[in-house]
Write an enzyme that holds these catalytic residues in place. Structure first.
Site, PDB file in Angstrom:
ATOM      1  NE  ARG A 106      -3.718  -0.133   2.285  1.00 30.52           N
ATOM      2  CZ  ARG A 106      -5.095   0.269   2.487  1.00 30.52           C
ATOM      3  NH1 ARG A 106      -5.471   1.349   3.784  1.00 30.52           N
ATOM      4  NH2 ARG A 106      -6.311  -0.188   2.021  1.00 30.52           N
ATOM      5  CG  HIS A 123      -8.174  -0.369  -3.306  1.00 24.55           C
ATOM      6  ND1 HIS A 123      -6.981  -1.348  -2.606  1.00 24.55           N
ATOM      7  CD2 HIS A 123      -8.735  -0.284  -1.344  1.00 24.55           C
ATOM      8  CE1 HIS A 123      -7.626  -1.463  -1.215  1.00 24.55           C
ATOM      9  NE2 HIS A 123      -8.661  -0.710  -1.121  1.00 24.55           N
ATOM     10  CD  GLN A 132     -12.825  -2.292  -1.301  1.00 26.30           C
ATOM     11  OE1 GLN A 132     -11.972  -2.206  -0.400  1.00 26.30           O
ATOM     12  NE2 GLN A 132     -14.222  -3.107  -1.429  1.00 26.30           N
ATOM     13  CG  ASP A 162     -13.470   5.551  -1.446  1.00 24.97           C
ATOM     14  OD1 ASP A 162     -13.827   5.830   0.197  1.00 24.97           O
ATOM     15  OD2 ASP A 162     -12.703   5.635  -2.083  1.00 24.97           O
ATOM     16  CB  CYS A 177     -13.978   0.398  -0.147  1.00 25.82           C
ATOM     17  SG  CYS A 177     -13.522   2.734  -0.121  1.00 25.82           S
ATOM     18  NE  ARG A 216     -10.251  -5.603   0.517  1.00 22.44           N
ATOM     19  CZ  ARG A 216      -9.725  -5.218   1.352  1.00 22.44           C
ATOM     20  NH1 ARG A 216      -9.743  -3.599   1.166  1.00 22.44           N
ATOM     21  NH2 ARG A 216      -7.823  -4.745   0.643  1.00 22.44           N
TER      22      ARG A 216
HETATM   23  N1   CP Z   1     -11.431  -0.601   2.587  1.00 20.32           N
HETATM   24  C1   CP Z   1     -10.029  -0.519   2.461  1.00 20.32           C
HETATM   25  O1   CP Z   1      -8.515  -0.840   2.137  1.00 20.32           O
HETATM   26  O2   CP Z   1     -10.046  -0.173   3.841  1.00 20.32           O
HETATM   27  P1   CP Z   1      -8.933   0.105   4.482  1.00 20.32           P
HETATM   28  O3   CP Z   1      -7.652   1.192   5.042  1.00 20.32           O
HETATM   29  O4   CP Z   1      -8.396  -0.535   6.417  1.00 20.32           O
HETATM   30  O5   CP Z   1      -7.651  -1.105   4.501  1.00 20.32           O
HETATM   31  N1  NVA Z   2     -10.045   6.558  -1.740  1.00 23.64           N
HETATM   32  C1  NVA Z   2     -10.049   5.957   0.293  1.00 23.64           C
HETATM   33  C2  NVA Z   2     -10.278   4.590   0.356  1.00 23.64           C
HETATM   34  C3  NVA Z   2      -9.404   4.150   1.402  1.00 23.64           C
HETATM   35  C4  NVA Z   2      -9.909   2.890   1.504  1.00 23.64           C
HETATM   36  C5  NVA Z   2      -7.903   6.325   0.416  1.00 23.64           C
HETATM   37  O1  NVA Z   2      -7.362   5.946  -0.337  1.00 23.64           O
HETATM   38  O2  NVA Z   2      -8.506   7.114   1.193  1.00 23.64           O
END
Ligand code: CP
Ligand code: NVA
Length: 304
Positions: free
Chosen positions: A101, A128, A131, A220, A260, A288
């Site tokens: 990430r 993502h 997701q 989101d 999400c 997930r």
């Molecule tokens: N949806 C998602 O990726 O959540 P987190 O940021 O908690 O991993």
């Molecule tokens: N769009 C959000 C998704 C978090 C899971 C972000 O990038 O923070």
């Protein structure tokens, strides 16, 4: 040859539908004692916080018999200037795969170019895809099919939205994205998806038009991780893009509501909707883990 999963379309349509079927079987308890990851170490690298991605990967890896090794840049020599390329070459000698990430999508691509192990995108500024697998599984569970299913995504054209667009194109559900001007999804992703899609993918301004007769409503956060300095301006721009009972009433009676997570309750979604009977957000969070287990099986112990 190692396989990476940096974007949804790194897998073929058949691989994705097979993965979703496998995830549904795993959720149903099939092969509960099947441990294809025994003796394998999977890295989990986080430049940003995470609840679902981190814990669903850790739990899923354990269930498959493997070991998860969590890292942040500050724990590694990366924090003191070692390059991504050298880190990738080194970690490839210890690990069997890595989930990353990162802020910049380019960081994951650079790592993937320099590693000999599969790299999984666990969220970047651009995509993502893990997701999107869980989103697709949840849609399939709730609606039983993709073709003819109409989803409306209301809000920011962000990483989650970009991967959802790829899912719509590959799996064949219709997608209407409603967003304010200037907050559209990634143009190249959209154009490629439209070129490949048999379904309809449209960008609209009016959330009600998008939500009209929708089978699924998705949103989101308006302010993604790393955009905190834009928060006030974005909140003003997105005020009309909330999933609330008024918007819900435009959709079909059996509409399913997706997010999400994490949610900013009272901003992009109201408590009433998120805790209401149409909400499937916690099923989606659970999925997930099942989809990622199926993904790890596919990348690390593909069928012979
Ligand atoms: N949806 C998602 O990726 O959540 P987190 O940021 O908690 O991993
Ligand atoms: N769009 C959000 C998704 C978090 C899971 C972000 O990038 O923070």
């Amino acid at each position: 040859m190692k396989r990476d999963f940096l974007k949804l379309t790194d897998l073929t349509r058949d691989e994705i539908t097979g993965l979703l079927r496998r995830a549904i079987d795993l959720k149903g308890g099939k092969d509960a004692s099947h441990c294809p990851l025994i003796g394998k170490n999977i890295g989990l690298f986080f430049e940003k916080p995470s609840t679902r991605t981190r814990v669903s990967f850790e739990a899923g890896i354990y269930q498959l018999g493997g070991n998860a090794v969590c890292m942040t840049p500050a724990d590694l020599q990366l924090g003191r200037g070692e390059t991504i390329a050298d880190t990738a070459k080194t970690l490839s000698r210890y690990l069997h795969a890595i989930m990353m990430r990162t802020f910049s999508h380019e960081t994951i691509e650079e790592f993937a170019r320099n590693s000999s192990i599969p790299v999984i995108n666990g969220l970047s500024d651009l995509r993502h895809p893990c997701q999107a697998l869980a989103d697709a599984m949840t849609l399939l569970e709730k609606k039983g099919k993709f073709e003819g299913v109409k989803m409306a995504y209301v809000g920011d054209g962000n990483n989650v939205c970009n991967s959802l667009i790829e899912a719509a194109a590959v799996l064949g559900f219709d997608l209407a994205v409603a967003c304010p001007e200037g907050y559209e999804p990634h143009m190249e992703t959209l154009e490629n998806a439209r070129a490949a899609a048999r379904s309809e993918i449209v960008i609209l301004r009016d959330p009600r038009e998008a939500a009209g007769m929708a089978d699924a409503l998705y949103t989101d956060v308006w302010v993604s991780m790393g955009q905190e300095n834009l928060a006030e301006a974005k909140k003003r721009k997105f005020a009309e893009y909330q999933i609330n009972s008024r918007l819900l009433s435009c959709a079909k009676k059996d509409v399913v509501v997706l997010h999400c997570l994490p949610a900013h309750r009272g901003e992009e979604i109201t408590d009433e909707v998120m805790d209401g009977p149409h909400s499937a957000v916690f099923d989606q969070a659970e999925n997930r883990m099942h989809t990622q287990k199926a993904l790890l099986e596919l990348l690390l112990s593909p069928p012979q």
